[in-house]
Design a protein around this motif. Structure first.
Motif, PDB file in Angstrom:
ATOM      1  N   ALA A  52      -2.735  51.394 -14.957  1.00 40.20           N
ATOM      2  CA  ALA A  52      -2.224  52.831 -15.101  1.00 40.20           C
ATOM      3  C   ALA A  52      -3.349  53.866 -14.753  1.00 40.20           C
ATOM      4  CB  ALA A  52      -1.807  52.911 -16.404  1.00 40.20           C
ATOM      5  N   LEU A  53      -4.619  53.821 -15.360  1.00 42.32           N
ATOM      6  CA  LEU A  53      -5.630  54.794 -15.260  1.00 42.32           C
ATOM      7  C   LEU A  53      -6.046  54.894 -13.609  1.00 42.32           C
ATOM      8  CD1 LEU A  53      -7.702  54.279 -18.354  1.00 42.32           C
ATOM      9  CD2 LEU A  53      -5.988  56.148 -18.119  1.00 42.32           C
ATOM     10  N   ALA A  54      -6.059  53.694 -13.077  1.00 45.20           N
ATOM     11  CA  ALA A  54      -6.319  53.912 -11.595  1.00 45.20           C
ATOM     12  C   ALA A  54      -5.332  54.254 -11.005  1.00 45.20           C
ATOM     13  CB  ALA A  54      -6.614  52.239 -11.140  1.00 45.20           C
ATOM     14  N   THR A  55      -4.148  53.966 -11.216  1.00 44.80           N
ATOM     15  CA  THR A  55      -2.861  54.729 -10.463  1.00 44.80           C
ATOM     16  C   THR A  55      -2.967  56.139 -10.788  1.00 44.80           C
ATOM     17  OG1 THR A  55      -1.741  52.751 -10.811  1.00 44.80           O
ATOM     18  CG2 THR A  55      -0.312  54.588 -10.121  1.00 44.80           C
ATOM     19  N   THR A  66      -2.791  65.151 -16.369  1.00 50.52           N
ATOM     20  CA  THR A  66      -2.684  65.140 -17.848  1.00 50.52           C
ATOM     21  C   THR A  66      -2.271  63.783 -18.517  1.00 50.52           C
ATOM     22  OG1 THR A  66      -1.882  67.731 -17.451  1.00 50.52           O
ATOM     23  CG2 THR A  66      -1.161  66.443 -19.410  1.00 50.52           C
ATOM     24  N   VAL A  67      -1.432  63.165 -17.849  1.00 47.36           N
ATOM     25  CA  VAL A  67      -0.854  61.960 -18.234  1.00 47.36           C
ATOM     26  C   VAL A  67      -2.236  60.948 -18.271  1.00 47.36           C
ATOM     27  CG1 VAL A  67       0.553  59.988 -17.573  1.00 47.36           C
ATOM     28  CG2 VAL A  67       1.507  62.224 -17.193  1.00 47.36           C
ATOM     29  N   TYR A  68      -3.138  61.078 -17.230  1.00 49.56           N
ATOM     30  CA  TYR A  68      -4.122  60.309 -17.190  1.00 49.56           C
ATOM     31  C   TYR A  68      -4.956  60.374 -18.754  1.00 49.56           C
ATOM     32  CZ  TYR A  68      -8.897  58.529 -16.001  1.00 49.56           C
ATOM     33  OH  TYR A  68     -10.158  57.513 -15.830  1.00 49.56           O
ATOM     34  N   LYS A  69      -5.089  61.510 -18.963  1.00 49.39           N
ATOM     35  CA  LYS A  69      -5.788  61.910 -20.203  1.00 49.39           C
ATOM     36  C   LYS A  69      -5.155  61.326 -21.411  1.00 49.39           C
ATOM     37  CE  LYS A  69      -7.871  66.205 -18.808  1.00 49.39           C
ATOM     38  NZ  LYS A  69      -8.035  67.678 -19.262  1.00 49.39           N
ATOM     39  N   VAL A  70      -3.768  61.572 -21.367  1.00 48.38           N
ATOM     40  CA  VAL A  70      -3.009  60.633 -22.741  1.00 48.38           C
ATOM     41  C   VAL A  70      -3.032  59.435 -22.761  1.00 48.38           C
ATOM     42  CG1 VAL A  70      -0.490  60.950 -23.569  1.00 48.38           C
ATOM     43  CG2 VAL A  70      -1.344  62.825 -22.646  1.00 48.38           C
ATOM     44  N   VAL A  71      -2.840  58.822 -21.583  1.00 46.45           N
ATOM     45  CA  VAL A  71      -3.014  57.150 -21.720  1.00 46.45           C
ATOM     46  C   VAL A  71      -4.405  56.775 -21.929  1.00 46.45           C
ATOM     47  CG1 VAL A  71      -3.084  55.111 -20.005  1.00 46.45           C
ATOM     48  CG2 VAL A  71      -1.340  56.969 -19.686  1.00 46.45           C
ATOM     49  N   ASP A  72      -5.377  57.409 -21.654  1.00 47.84           N
ATOM     50  CA  ASP A  72      -6.965  57.194 -22.046  1.00 47.84           C
ATOM     51  C   ASP A  72      -6.940  57.457 -23.633  1.00 47.84           C
ATOM     52  OD1 ASP A  72      -9.383  56.431 -21.245  1.00 47.84           O
ATOM     53  OD2 ASP A  72     -10.230  58.417 -21.078  1.00 47.84           O
ATOM     54  N   SER A  73      -6.500  58.556 -24.053  1.00 50.28           N
ATOM     55  CA  SER A  73      -6.401  58.801 -25.435  1.00 50.28           C
ATOM     56  C   SER A  73      -5.691  57.962 -26.161  1.00 50.28           C
ATOM     57  CB  SER A  73      -5.789  60.232 -25.750  1.00 50.28           C
ATOM     58  OG  SER A  73      -6.058  60.440 -26.994  1.00 50.28           O
ATOM     59  N   ALA A  74      -4.510  57.391 -25.961  1.00 45.83           N
ATOM     60  CA  ALA A  74      -3.968  56.337 -26.390  1.00 45.83           C
ATOM     61  C   ALA A  74      -4.797  55.176 -26.380  1.00 45.83           C
ATOM     62  CB  ALA A  74      -2.456  56.095 -25.899  1.00 45.83           C
TER      63      ALA A  74
END
Length: 155
Positions: A52-55, A66-74
């Motif tokens: 997901a982060l690579a995508t 922003t979605v990258y930051k939220v996934v990384d934080s989760a």
């Protein structure tokens, strides 16, 4: 963390995860329209965290950062609080709720004005450990060749 301790932590966690292991992260009041953010969130739902982060890193949409930051934080929350391995994490749930709308006015011809809506979003991502399905091959055993071919298996 035991189930009793987990229940005492927050009602929000209870509503998102229940008794399952995992973690979540929320970005609130993000200045991107919910419709545009949902397009990005739909890309990563169900994927592994690393995929997901690579995508998201190479997605052209502005909301991807922003979605990258939220996934990384989760994922970081799952590592820190639940002691889960990052390689086994999957984006279980991901959704975008509408936040408050900022209402602005733009002057138009002949003394008129039109309203400009500047929408905001609340982005929530829930990650959990990967679940392996083992019962699928046993169920197909008595169905014959046609059922196996429908599943994409060859002779």
């Amino acid at each position: 963390m035991s189930v009793q301790e987990r229940r005492a932590v927050s009602a929000r966690r209870e509503s998102l995860l229940g008794d399952e292991p995992g973690a979540f992260a929320v970005a609130r009041f993000v200045r991107v329209t919910p419709m545009k953010a949902r397009r990005v969130v739909d890309l990563v739902r169900g994927m592994g965290v690393d995929d997901a982060l690579a995508t998201l890193k190479f997605a052209p949409q502005a909301a991807a950062a922003t979605v990258y930051k939220v996934v990384d934080s989760a994922a970081a929350n799952a590592e820190g609080t639940e002691h889960l391995s990052r390689t086994d994490l999957v984006v279980v749930k991901a959704f975008v709720d509408e936040g408050p709308t900022l209402k602005r006015h733009r002057p138009r011809a002949q003394g008129r004005a039109t309203r400009i809506d500047k929408r905001t979003s609340h982005i929530t991502v829930v990650v959990g450990p990967r679940v392996e399905e083992e019962a699928a091959p046993a169920a197909d055993a008595g169905k014959g060749k046609k059922a196996a071919e429908k599943k994409g298996r060859t002779r």
